[in-house]
Write a protein that holds these residues in place. Sequence first.
Motif, short mmCIF file in Angstrom:
data_model
loop_
_atom_site.label_atom_id
_atom_site.label_comp_id
_atom_site.label_asym_id
_atom_site.label_seq_id
_atom_site.Cartn_x
_atom_site.Cartn_y
_atom_site.Cartn_z
N ARG A 111 6.52 13.50 -62.60
CA ARG A 111 7.80 13.75 -62.67
C ARG A 111 8.85 12.98 -63.64
O ARG A 111 9.86 13.27 -63.85
N SER A 112 8.40 11.86 -63.70
CA SER A 112 9.07 10.58 -64.36
C SER A 112 9.15 10.76 -65.94
O SER A 112 10.18 10.30 -66.27
N GLY A 113 8.43 11.50 -66.58
CA GLY A 113 8.05 11.45 -67.97
C GLY A 113 7.70 10.15 -68.38
O GLY A 113 7.78 9.87 -69.54
N TYR A 114 7.19 9.25 -67.63
CA TYR A 114 6.74 7.97 -67.98
C TYR A 114 5.39 7.48 -67.74
O TYR A 114 5.30 7.76 -66.29
N TRP A 115 4.61 6.71 -68.46
CA TRP A 115 3.43 6.37 -67.97
C TRP A 115 3.38 4.78 -68.23
O TRP A 115 3.72 4.34 -69.04
N GLY A 116 2.51 4.27 -67.19
CA GLY A 116 2.46 2.69 -67.28
C GLY A 116 1.44 2.50 -68.21
O GLY A 116 0.99 3.18 -68.90
N GLN A 117 0.92 1.07 -68.43
CA GLN A 117 -0.25 0.92 -69.10
C GLN A 117 -1.26 1.27 -68.71
O GLN A 117 -2.45 1.31 -69.58
N GLY A 118 -1.66 1.48 -67.50
CA GLY A 118 -2.89 1.90 -66.92
C GLY A 118 -3.55 0.77 -66.60
O GLY A 118 -3.51 -0.45 -67.22
N THR A 119 -4.77 0.88 -65.77
CA THR A 119 -5.75 -0.24 -65.71
C THR A 119 -7.21 0.34 -65.91
O THR A 119 -7.55 1.40 -65.59
N HIS A 120 -7.88 -0.30 -66.60
CA HIS A 120 -9.30 0.08 -66.79
C HIS A 120 -10.34 -0.36 -65.97
O HIS A 120 -10.41 -1.01 -65.61
N VAL A 121 -11.11 0.82 -65.73
CA VAL A 121 -12.24 1.00 -64.83
C VAL A 121 -13.52 1.20 -65.57
O VAL A 121 -13.63 2.19 -66.29
N ILE A 122 -14.51 0.27 -65.53
CA ILE A 122 -15.75 0.52 -66.29
C ILE A 122 -16.92 0.16 -65.20
O ILE A 122 -17.08 -0.64 -64.60
N VAL A 123 -17.67 1.52 -64.95
CA VAL A 123 -18.71 1.32 -64.06
C VAL A 123 -20.03 1.50 -64.89
O VAL A 123 -20.18 2.43 -65.60
N SER A 124 -20.74 0.39 -64.73
CA SER A 124 -22.17 0.37 -65.47
C SER A 124 -23.20 0.94 -64.40
O SER A 124 -23.24 0.57 -63.25
N SER A 125 -24.15 1.40 -65.19
CA SER A 125 -25.39 2.09 -64.38
C SER A 125 -26.41 1.08 -64.28
O SER A 125 -26.41 -0.07 -64.84
#
Length: 125
Positions: A111-125
């Motif tokens: 509802r804000s129309g704004y997205w942060g930078q996000g945080t990256h998640v990598i899950v290795s098998s």
Amino acid sequence: QMEVAESGGGLVQAGGSLRLSCTASGFPLGDYIMGWFRQAPGQERKGVSCSGTTGDFTSYIASVKGRFTISRDNAKNTLYLQMNSLKPEDTGTYYCAPITGCTIYRVGHNRSGYWGQGTHVIVSS
């Protein structure tokens, strides 16, 4: 201006755990329903989990139910996502946002129309 900052991502092996944080600024977290979203490589951003304003009501998509836990500390203006038993398919960039609603069926829209930078998640098998 409503802003959020996500953190806590990283590289983890399958079966591991991470705790994501989302710190809000420019608005009181306790006044808003909040959601976590995930954007996997090459895919659209999708809602993963959401929380009512007090944290008493929470909802999860089926693929993370029982493994992820959303929580919030309104006094610290911070939203959390505890992710356990991680799977390679959990890989992606995670975002938080104030949302339009939260039900057992769906995570509402930002509802804000704004997205942060996000945080990256990598899950290795």
